[in-house]
Design a protein around this motif. Sequence first.
Motif, PDB file in Angstrom:
ATOM      1  N   ALA A   1       0.852  -1.192   0.000  1.00 45.08           N
ATOM      2  CA  ALA A   1       0.000   0.000   0.000  1.00 45.08           C
ATOM      3  C   ALA A   1       0.884   1.238   0.000  1.00 45.08           C
ATOM      4  CB  ALA A   1      -0.903  -0.024   1.233  1.00 45.08           C
ATOM      5  N   ASN A   2       0.260   2.395  -0.083  1.00 52.15           N
ATOM      6  CA  ASN A   2       1.014   3.630   0.019  1.00 52.15           C
ATOM      7  C   ASN A   2       1.692   3.690   1.381  1.00 52.15           C
ATOM      8  OD1 ASN A   2       0.190   4.500  -2.522  1.00 52.15           O
ATOM      9  ND2 ASN A   2      -1.658   5.479  -1.713  1.00 52.15           N
ATOM     10  N   SER A   3       2.882   4.229   1.396  1.00 51.00           N
ATOM     11  CA  SER A   3       3.653   4.267   2.631  1.00 51.00           C
ATOM     12  C   SER A   3       2.978   5.159   3.670  1.00 51.00           C
ATOM     13  CB  SER A   3       5.060   4.789   2.341  1.00 51.00           C
ATOM     14  OG  SER A   3       5.815   4.853   3.516  1.00 51.00           O
ATOM     15  N   VAL A   4       2.983   4.680   4.919  1.00 47.96           N
ATOM     16  CA  VAL A   4       2.419   5.436   6.034  1.00 47.96           C
ATOM     17  C   VAL A   4       3.513   6.309   6.631  1.00 47.96           C
ATOM     18  CG1 VAL A   4       1.436   5.238   8.339  1.00 47.96           C
ATOM     19  CG2 VAL A   4       0.683   3.681   6.527  1.00 47.96           C
ATOM     20  N   ALA A   5       3.195   7.563   6.899  1.00 49.21           N
ATOM     21  CA  ALA A   5       4.197   8.485   7.430  1.00 49.21           C
ATOM     22  C   ALA A   5       4.417   8.255   8.918  1.00 49.21           C
ATOM     23  CB  ALA A   5       3.743   9.924   7.193  1.00 49.21           C
ATOM     24  N   ALA A   6       5.671   8.430   9.335  1.00 46.69           N
ATOM     25  CA  ALA A   6       5.999   8.358  10.767  1.00 46.69           C
ATOM     26  C   ALA A   6       5.390   9.561  11.490  1.00 46.69           C
ATOM     27  CB  ALA A   6       7.505   8.336  10.954  1.00 46.69           C
ATOM     28  N   VAL A   7       5.108   9.360  12.786  1.00 49.21           N
ATOM     29  CA  VAL A   7       4.530  10.415  13.613  1.00 49.21           C
ATOM     30  C   VAL A   7       5.405  10.589  14.840  1.00 49.21           C
ATOM     31  CG1 VAL A   7       2.506  11.175  14.908  1.00 49.21           C
ATOM     32  CG2 VAL A   7       2.215   9.784  12.839  1.00 49.21           C
ATOM     33  N   ALA A   8       5.879  11.796  15.070  1.00 50.98           N
ATOM     34  CA  ALA A   8       6.763  12.038  16.211  1.00 50.98           C
ATOM     35  C   ALA A   8       6.001  11.902  17.521  1.00 50.98           C
ATOM     36  CB  ALA A   8       7.380  13.424  16.109  1.00 50.98           C
ATOM     37  N   ALA A   9       6.676  11.314  18.513  1.00 53.14           N
ATOM     38  CA  ALA A   9       6.099  11.199  19.857  1.00 53.14           C
ATOM     39  C   ALA A   9       6.210  12.535  20.583  1.00 53.14           C
ATOM     40  CB  ALA A   9       6.831  10.111  20.634  1.00 53.14           C
TER      41      ALA A   9
ATOM     42  N   LYS B   1       7.512   2.597  17.745  1.00 48.71           N
ATOM     43  CA  LYS B   1       8.214   3.847  18.050  1.00 48.71           C
ATOM     44  C   LYS B   1       8.120   4.859  16.915  1.00 48.71           C
ATOM     45  CE  LYS B   1      11.519   2.117  21.470  1.00 48.71           C
ATOM     46  NZ  LYS B   1      12.969   1.944  21.817  1.00 48.71           N
ATOM     47  N   SER B   2       7.851   4.397  15.711  1.00 50.72           N
ATOM     48  CA  SER B   2       7.700   5.319  14.575  1.00 50.72           C
ATOM     49  C   SER B   2       6.375   6.056  14.612  1.00 50.72           C
ATOM     50  CB  SER B   2       7.803   4.547  13.256  1.00 50.72           C
ATOM     51  OG  SER B   2       6.624   3.776  13.039  1.00 50.72           O
ATOM     52  N   GLY B   3       5.446   5.585  15.450  1.00 51.96           N
ATOM     53  CA  GLY B   3       4.120   6.185  15.476  1.00 51.96           C
ATOM     54  C   GLY B   3       3.195   5.662  14.398  1.00 51.96           C
ATOM     55  N   LYS B   4       3.714   4.752  13.550  1.00 51.41           N
ATOM     56  CA  LYS B   4       2.893   4.207  12.472  1.00 51.41           C
ATOM     57  C   LYS B   4       1.945   3.111  12.953  1.00 51.41           C
ATOM     58  CE  LYS B   4       6.509   4.841   8.921  1.00 51.41           C
ATOM     59  NZ  LYS B   4       7.294   4.132   7.880  1.00 51.41           N
ATOM     60  N   VAL B   5       2.385   2.371  13.986  1.00 48.33           N
ATOM     61  CA  VAL B   5       1.667   1.166  14.406  1.00 48.33           C
ATOM     62  C   VAL B   5       1.421   1.219  15.912  1.00 48.33           C
ATOM     63  CG1 VAL B   5       1.764  -1.363  14.560  1.00 48.33           C
ATOM     64  CG2 VAL B   5       2.731  -0.204  12.554  1.00 48.33           C
ATOM     65  N   SER B   6       0.207   0.886  16.323  1.00 48.08           N
ATOM     66  CA  SER B   6      -0.057   0.606  17.733  1.00 48.08           C
ATOM     67  C   SER B   6      -0.234  -0.903  17.876  1.00 48.08           C
ATOM     68  CB  SER B   6      -1.307   1.346  18.229  1.00 48.08           C
ATOM     69  OG  SER B   6      -2.462   0.890  17.558  1.00 48.08           O
ATOM     70  N   TYR B   7       0.104  -1.409  19.061  1.00 49.07           N
ATOM     71  CA  TYR B   7       0.049  -2.858  19.306  1.00 49.07           C
ATOM     72  C   TYR B   7      -0.775  -3.122  20.549  1.00 49.07           C
ATOM     73  CZ  TYR B   7       1.647  -7.441  20.985  1.00 49.07           C
ATOM     74  OH  TYR B   7       1.715  -8.720  21.489  1.00 49.07           O
ATOM     75  N   GLU B   8      -1.836  -3.886  20.390  1.00 44.24           N
ATOM     76  CA  GLU B   8      -2.721  -4.238  21.498  1.00 44.24           C
ATOM     77  C   GLU B   8      -2.666  -5.736  21.743  1.00 44.24           C
ATOM     78  OE1 GLU B   8      -7.462  -4.096  22.816  1.00 44.24           O
ATOM     79  OE2 GLU B   8      -6.802  -3.078  20.975  1.00 44.24           O
ATOM     80  N   PHE B   9      -2.651  -6.120  23.025  1.00 44.93           N
ATOM     81  CA  PHE B   9      -2.695  -7.535  23.398  1.00 44.93           C
ATOM     82  C   PHE B   9      -3.939  -7.791  24.217  1.00 44.93           C
ATOM     83  CE2 PHE B   9      -1.892 -11.240  26.047  1.00 44.93           C
ATOM     84  CZ  PHE B   9      -1.299 -12.133  25.155  1.00 44.93           C
ATOM     85  N   ARG B  10      -4.683  -8.827  23.831  1.00 44.31           N
ATOM     86  CA  ARG B  10      -5.853  -9.265  24.590  1.00 44.31           C
ATOM     87  C   ARG B  10      -5.689 -10.745  24.931  1.00 44.31           C
ATOM     88  NH1 ARG B  10     -11.020  -6.593  21.299  1.00 44.31           N
ATOM     89  NH2 ARG B  10     -10.108  -4.516  21.040  1.00 44.31           N
TER      90      ARG B  10
END
Length: 242
Positions: free
Chosen positions: A29-37, A94-103
């Motif tokens: 897909a189109n590249s997702v931009a990084a987001v600063a913390a 850490k790039s802000g592109k992905v969040s990770y959830e655990f259930r």
Amino acid sequence: MKTLAAALLPLVLLAGCGGGGNEAPTAPANSVAAVAAPAGQDWSQTVSTTEGGGYVMGNPDAPLKLLEWGSRLCPTCGAFANAGMRPLIDNYVKSGKVSYEFREFLVHGAPDFAPALIGRCAGTQPFFPMLEEMFAAQPTVLPKMEDAGQFQQTIQDQPPGRQFTAWAEKLGFIDFAKQRGLPEAQVRACLTDQKAIDALVKYMDDGAKAGVTGTPSFFLNGKKLDAVSWQQVEQALKNAGA
């Protein structure tokens, strides 16, 4: 809603753990931009609970939301964590592109409740370090499951909280938690917390309704992935533009 008895029985060791994971390649897909913390932080330090009963790490507005339904006693989940937790956090969260959830999805019944309850006992910020360390400890924990069916028979007439405490003692999780700064009294209280037990049963029922049949099960932006390994999950993230 699934009853507690249904969650505890039958005890099927390692059933529903692993399997699948033959995801067909898709066009990137189109590249997702990084987001600063926020200044002075990184996104891996941003951890919160979710309405679905999980814990999520990363940018709350991350365009790519990875959800894992897992069991802390599942070897395939452990393999994913040992291979993928660090690169997932360092390269994607850490790039802000992905969040990770655990259930939690407690495929082994009573034994799974013990580490799940303890893993949620310390609070929000220690959740993911404790999760990672529990997976890393599997080589010493899983051999103690070899007589699980016989052991469960000896405690099956006890109240659920007592069963979970017995499993925590057998598998070494009370000492594990104490070594990481949790007072033993707090750990034992968490193992018999009926509200927390009922919540885990509800979350399992929610997972089943969402299509979870085994662990690990991964969803990316709400779509179930045919993936169980870090290599497969990472490819899915890259295909989505991470």
